[in-house]
Design an enzyme around this catalytic site. Structure first.
Site, PDB file in Angstrom:
ATOM      1  N   ARG A   6       0.837  -1.202   0.000  1.00  0.00           N
ATOM      2  CA  ARG A   6       0.000   0.000   0.000  1.00  0.00           C
ATOM      3  C   ARG A   6       0.874   1.256   0.000  1.00  0.00           C
ATOM      4  O   ARG A   6       0.974   1.965  -0.986  1.00  0.00           O
ATOM      5  CB  ARG A   6      -0.941  -0.023   1.213  1.00  0.00           C
ATOM      6  N   ASP A   7       1.534   1.526   1.101  1.00  0.00           N
ATOM      7  CA  ASP A   7       2.341   2.736   1.240  1.00  0.00           C
ATOM      8  C   ASP A   7       3.505   2.745   0.256  1.00  0.00           C
ATOM      9  O   ASP A   7       3.892   3.788  -0.262  1.00  0.00           O
ATOM     10  CB  ASP A   7       2.864   2.817   2.682  1.00  0.00           C
ATOM     11  N   HIS A 202       6.852   4.095  12.864  1.00  0.00           N
ATOM     12  CA  HIS A 202       6.783   4.135  11.391  1.00  0.00           C
ATOM     13  C   HIS A 202       7.823   5.160  10.934  1.00  0.00           C
ATOM     14  O   HIS A 202       7.548   6.363  10.919  1.00  0.00           O
ATOM     15  CB  HIS A 202       5.366   4.548  10.965  1.00  0.00           C
ATOM     16  N   HIS A 204      10.737   6.751   8.339  1.00  0.00           N
ATOM     17  CA  HIS A 204      11.281   6.879   6.989  1.00  0.00           C
ATOM     18  C   HIS A 204      12.795   7.052   7.072  1.00  0.00           C
ATOM     19  O   HIS A 204      13.331   7.470   8.105  1.00  0.00           O
ATOM     20  CB  HIS A 204      10.611   8.043   6.254  1.00  0.00           C
ATOM     21  N   CYS A 235       6.590   9.974   0.526  1.00  0.00           N
ATOM     22  CA  CYS A 235       5.413  10.809   0.782  1.00  0.00           C
ATOM     23  C   CYS A 235       5.304  11.872  -0.297  1.00  0.00           C
ATOM     24  O   CYS A 235       6.221  12.680  -0.459  1.00  0.00           O
ATOM     25  CB  CYS A 235       5.514  11.472   2.159  1.00  0.00           C
ATOM     26  N   ASN A 244       9.955   4.330   3.277  1.00  0.00           N
ATOM     27  CA  ASN A 244       9.955   3.773   4.624  1.00  0.00           C
ATOM     28  C   ASN A 244      11.239   2.987   4.839  1.00  0.00           C
ATOM     29  O   ASN A 244      11.891   2.569   3.892  1.00  0.00           O
ATOM     30  CB  ASN A 244       8.774   2.816   4.778  1.00  0.00           C
TER      31      ASN A 244
END
Length: 297
Positions: A6-7, A202, A204, A235, A244
């Site tokens: 997803r991300d 979470h 990055h 992002c 990430n």
């Protein structure tokens, strides 16, 4: 929590086929991952890469069962997304807010307070439907528009997500500027409001601090971390922000700390190499690259 499907893929310029996404998720599950964020129930107008969300869940339901149970949460930012996700078979959804007012406006076109208000009917419906909800909080260290974000501000918004009913709140260093010291200060503020067992990190890797911040958070007591295979993602609202932290790198770290993850690192590295080749780019995982080079030796 593997967020690559997803991300990691949501901002890809090239079209990633449904079949490729399903194979990626299946490979990740076979490597031992138990929590894989599968897709996002957002408007295809905003995130065209996730337009096949219903097909993804249908495809996952048709996969042969594994020896271990796998959860496939999905992102559902509002009531419309929630209803579509549940209709497609989702049993866990995630909502997202920001600790920065400017980022909230840029990202979802509303204030923090308005974003929280949008989630209230989602939490209410989820409780009625027996669906788990996870809360994402972005910009917990700094914002690309506002600069450093005060730990107390992070704690305030995180507590609102938790009080609404998030079983876990994922704390996102969206632009990757965090260091172990700034992460620890943030965690101290948040942990005064939410049990550590219900927090996730979470991080990055923009400044190469992703693994260091996982380690600092692990020492603080966190046992849940989001990561993305081969370091995919980024992002779109944070200029220059890389992906990430890579799942391979996090698993290597955790195994080195003696943690039991149930994950086959070799299979994970193979999966990272495969999806990187499909996308036509080098893997961002240092562990993945090192292990592949050693094998080629």
């Amino acid at each position: 929590m593997e967020v690559g499907p997803r991300d990691g893929l949501q901002n890809e310029k090239q079209v990633v086929t449904t079949a490729t996404k399903l194979e990626l998720i299946q490979r990740l599950a076979q490597a031992g991952l138990r929590e894989i964020e599968a897709t996002s129930f957002v408007s295809p107008k905003w995130v065209p890469q996730m337009a096949d969300h219903a097909e993804i869940l249908a495809g996952l339901a048709a996969l042969p069962p594994l020896a271990h149970a796998v959860n496939y949460p999905v992102l559902a930012p509002n009531m419309k997304g929630y209803e579509a996700a549940v209709a497609a078979g989702a049993r866990e959804v995630a909502v997202f807010a920001a600790a920065s007012e400017a980022f909230s406006q840029k990202n979802i076109n509303c204030s923090i307070a308005e974003s929280i208000a949008r989630f209230e009917p989602v939490f209410s419906a989820a409780q009625h439907d027996g669906v788990k909800v996870r809360g994402y909080l972005s910009c917990v260290i700094a914002c690309p528009y506002e600069g450093p974000v005060a730990p107390q501000q992070v704690a305030d918004v995180a507590a609102r997500l938790f009080d609404l009913g998030s079983y876990e709140v994922s704390l996102g260093d969206t632009i990757g500027t965090g260091t172990p010291a700034t992460v620890q200060r943030m965690l101290e503020a948040v942990a005064a409001r939410i049990p550590v067992a219900q927090l996730a990190g979470h991080y990055h890797d923009t400044y190469g601090m992703g693994v260091a911040n996982v380690h600092a958070s692990y020492q603080f007591g966190l046992r849940s971390f989001d990561s993305s295979i081969a370091g995919l993602g980024g992002c779109p609202y944070a200029k220059g922000a890389t992906g990430n932290v890579a799942t391979e790198d996090v698993v290597y770290l955790l195994h080195g700390l003696g943690a039991e993850t149930g994950i086959d690192l070799d299979a994970l590295v193979d999966t990272g190499a495969w999806i990187s080749e499909v996308l036509g780019r080098p893997s961002q995982s240092r562990v993945g690259r090192a292990m592949l080079a050693k094998r080629a030796g």
